[in-house]
Design an enzyme around this catalytic site. Structure first.
Site, PDB file in Angstrom:
ATOM      1  N   GLU A  50     -56.142 -12.917 -29.570  1.00 55.53           N
ATOM      2  CA  GLU A  50     -56.742 -13.149 -30.888  1.00 55.53           C
ATOM      3  C   GLU A  50     -58.266 -13.087 -30.829  1.00 55.53           C
ATOM      4  O   GLU A  50     -58.903 -12.489 -31.692  1.00 55.53           O
ATOM      5  CB  GLU A  50     -56.289 -14.502 -31.452  1.00 55.53           C
ATOM      6  CG  GLU A  50     -54.858 -14.500 -31.915  1.00 55.53           C
ATOM      7  CD  GLU A  50     -54.594 -13.466 -33.001  1.00 55.53           C
ATOM      8  OE1 GLU A  50     -55.376 -13.381 -33.969  1.00 55.53           O
ATOM      9  OE2 GLU A  50     -53.594 -12.734 -32.882  1.00 55.53           O
ATOM     10  N   ASN A  54     -60.441 -10.288 -32.758  1.00 50.90           N
ATOM     11  CA  ASN A  54     -61.492 -10.684 -33.694  1.00 50.90           C
ATOM     12  C   ASN A  54     -62.823 -10.032 -33.348  1.00 50.90           C
ATOM     13  O   ASN A  54     -63.540  -9.550 -34.230  1.00 50.90           O
ATOM     14  CB  ASN A  54     -61.648 -12.202 -33.729  1.00 50.90           C
ATOM     15  CG  ASN A  54     -60.552 -12.874 -34.510  1.00 50.90           C
ATOM     16  OD1 ASN A  54     -59.798 -12.233 -35.231  1.00 50.90           O
ATOM     17  ND2 ASN A  54     -60.441 -14.188 -34.357  1.00 50.90           N
ATOM     18  N   ARG A  99     -65.426  -7.179  11.974  1.00 52.75           N
ATOM     19  CA  ARG A  99     -65.915  -6.523  10.764  1.00 52.75           C
ATOM     20  C   ARG A  99     -66.543  -5.184  11.140  1.00 52.75           C
ATOM     21  O   ARG A  99     -67.211  -5.075  12.161  1.00 52.75           O
ATOM     22  CB  ARG A  99     -66.947  -7.389  10.044  1.00 52.75           C
ATOM     23  CG  ARG A  99     -66.514  -8.822   9.764  1.00 52.75           C
ATOM     24  CD  ARG A  99     -65.233  -8.960   9.019  1.00 52.75           C
ATOM     25  NE  ARG A  99     -65.273  -8.225   7.767  1.00 52.75           N
ATOM     26  CZ  ARG A  99     -64.247  -8.081   6.956  1.00 52.75           C
ATOM     27  NH1 ARG A  99     -63.092  -8.627   7.256  1.00 52.75           N
ATOM     28  NH2 ARG A  99     -64.351  -7.396   5.851  1.00 52.75           N
TER      29      ARG A  99
END
Length: 138
Positions: A50, A54, A99
């Protein structure tokens, strides 16, 4: 020392009704981390739907948002990066030997632009942009 964790997401879309379904789904996926009941999840989705409708109908009655550029911003409020240029070099990592040090290189190779801003002790913002080629509609 107890660390308080907060999880947040910001979604921003052009004012097209075709985005409503994605907005509902994205919010539902994000809210699901809190383990709501199905009724609570439906309530959230309906309210968000909604609000989005709107905004689409009333805030932009005579125009639609921007063109075919996807912009993604990832922001944290952590320790920051002391030397962004050094961190953007391939194979540089502060994450240990497990990593690869290729994160920024990968981002840069798949996106059209990559901007990294960081302030020590305040966090890092990564902005990526990708131009999406228009498709011929059949």
């Amino acid at each position: 020392m107890k660390i308080k964790t907060e999880n947040e997401v910001t979604l921003q879309f052009p004012s097209q009704s075709s985005n409503e379904g994605f907005i509902r789904s994205a919010v539902a996926c994000f809210a699901a981390q809190m383990d709501p009941t199905l009724n609570e999840l439906e309530d959230i989705k309906t309210a968000v739907s909604e609000a989005a409708t709107n905004a689409i109908v009333h805030a932009y009655p005579d125009r639609i948002g921007t063109g075919q550029v996807l912009e993604i911003t990832v922001r944290d409020y952590g320790r920051g990066i002391p030397d962004v240029e050094k961190a953007r070099q391939p194979m540089f990592t502060t994450g240990g030997e497990e990593r690869s040090g290729m994160g920024f290189t990968i981002m840069e190779s798949f996106m059209d632009s990559l901007k990294v801003r960081s302030v020590a002790g305040r966090g890092t913002t990564v902005v990526m942009k990708k131009k999406i080629a228009p498709r011929i509609k059949r």
